[in-house]
Design an enzyme around this catalytic site. Structure first.
Site, PDB file in Angstrom:
ATOM      1  N   LYS A  70      33.181 -16.837  31.909  1.00  0.00           N
ATOM      2  CA  LYS A  70      31.862 -17.310  32.320  1.00  0.00           C
ATOM      3  C   LYS A  70      31.357 -18.434  31.415  1.00  0.00           C
ATOM      4  O   LYS A  70      30.174 -18.547  31.132  1.00  0.00           O
ATOM      5  CB  LYS A  70      30.873 -16.151  32.334  1.00  0.00           C
ATOM      6  CG  LYS A  70      31.302 -15.055  33.306  1.00  0.00           C
ATOM      7  CD  LYS A  70      30.273 -13.968  33.436  1.00  0.00           C
ATOM      8  CE  LYS A  70      30.697 -12.842  34.327  1.00  0.00           C
ATOM      9  NZ  LYS A  70      31.333 -13.159  35.558  1.00  0.00           N
ATOM     10  N   CYS A  71      32.248 -19.277  30.993  1.00  0.00           N
ATOM     11  CA  CYS A  71      31.949 -20.378  30.078  1.00  0.00           C
ATOM     12  C   CYS A  71      31.969 -21.691  30.866  1.00  0.00           C
ATOM     13  O   CYS A  71      32.678 -21.816  31.863  1.00  0.00           O
ATOM     14  CB  CYS A  71      33.015 -20.392  28.972  1.00  0.00           C
ATOM     15  SG  CYS A  71      32.937 -21.761  27.830  1.00  0.00           S
ATOM     16  N   GLY A  72      31.207 -22.660  30.406  1.00  0.00           N
ATOM     17  CA  GLY A  72      31.214 -23.970  31.043  1.00  0.00           C
ATOM     18  C   GLY A  72      32.570 -24.658  30.961  1.00  0.00           C
ATOM     19  O   GLY A  72      32.849 -25.576  31.721  1.00  0.00           O
TER      20      GLY A  72
END
Length: 182
Positions: A44-46
């Site tokens: 769930k990281c950019g």
């Protein structure tokens, strides 16, 4: 003698045993003679889409030449890997067609840092000191199990391709330290 300061006695990553995504022990000596890219990952990281896409591309291109990616989910950065490791494996395999191993979740900083990551940080240097600053920090490992180079989170996997090719071309006994004269 705090645990964050003590270093493992191991002389290469091949001396470590880690847990796979099913909780089974994996002795990293099975990777002797292979070039590795060890990455702390998060779903769930950019940086998730670009990193996983490029990791899959690199793996497919070089897996038959002695290259492996070892992915270690980590939830230490803004809780960007919150679910159980089974969800991570499903996400990475379904969305990014990953074929490389996803291991159990690890801590990469603090008093409960995984022994492998203590070793990587102690031997991989880094512009920001020894702590891991974010998801998708990458460590390129020689065929002998030694850290060649550390790459920060913002270094995309495709930017490491020349380093991977160079490491794959190294003789096993050279430990990945030769400088090209080209």
């Amino acid at each position: 003698m705090g645990s964050s300061a003590s270093l493992p006695d191991q002389s290469s990553i091949h001396d470590f045993t880690v847990k796979d995504s099913k909780g089974q022990d994996v002795n990293l000596s099975i990777y002797k003679g292979k070039v590795l890219l060890i990455v702390n990952v998060a779903s769930k990281c950019g940086l998730t889409n670009s990193n996983y896409t490029q990791l899959t591309e690199l793996y497919r291109k070089y897996k038959d030449k002695g290259f492996e990616i070892l992915a270690f989910p980590c939830n230490q950065f803004l809780q960007q890997e919150p679910g159980p490791v089974e969800e991570t494996v499903q996400f990475v395999c379904e969305r990014f067609n990953a074929e490389y191993p996803i291991f159990s979740k690890v801590k990469v900083n603090g008093s409960n840092t995984a022994p492998l990551y203590k070793y990587l940080k102690a031997n991989g240097g880094g512009l920001m000191g020894t702590s891991i600053k974010w998801n998708f920090t990458k460590f390129l490992i020689s065929k002998k199990g030694e850290v060649i180079r550390r790459f920060g989170a913002r270094v995309e996997p495709s930017a490491i391709e020349a380093d991977i090719e160079k490491a794959l071309g190294e003789p096993d006994e050279n430990q990945g330290t030769r400088q090209d004269s080209n």
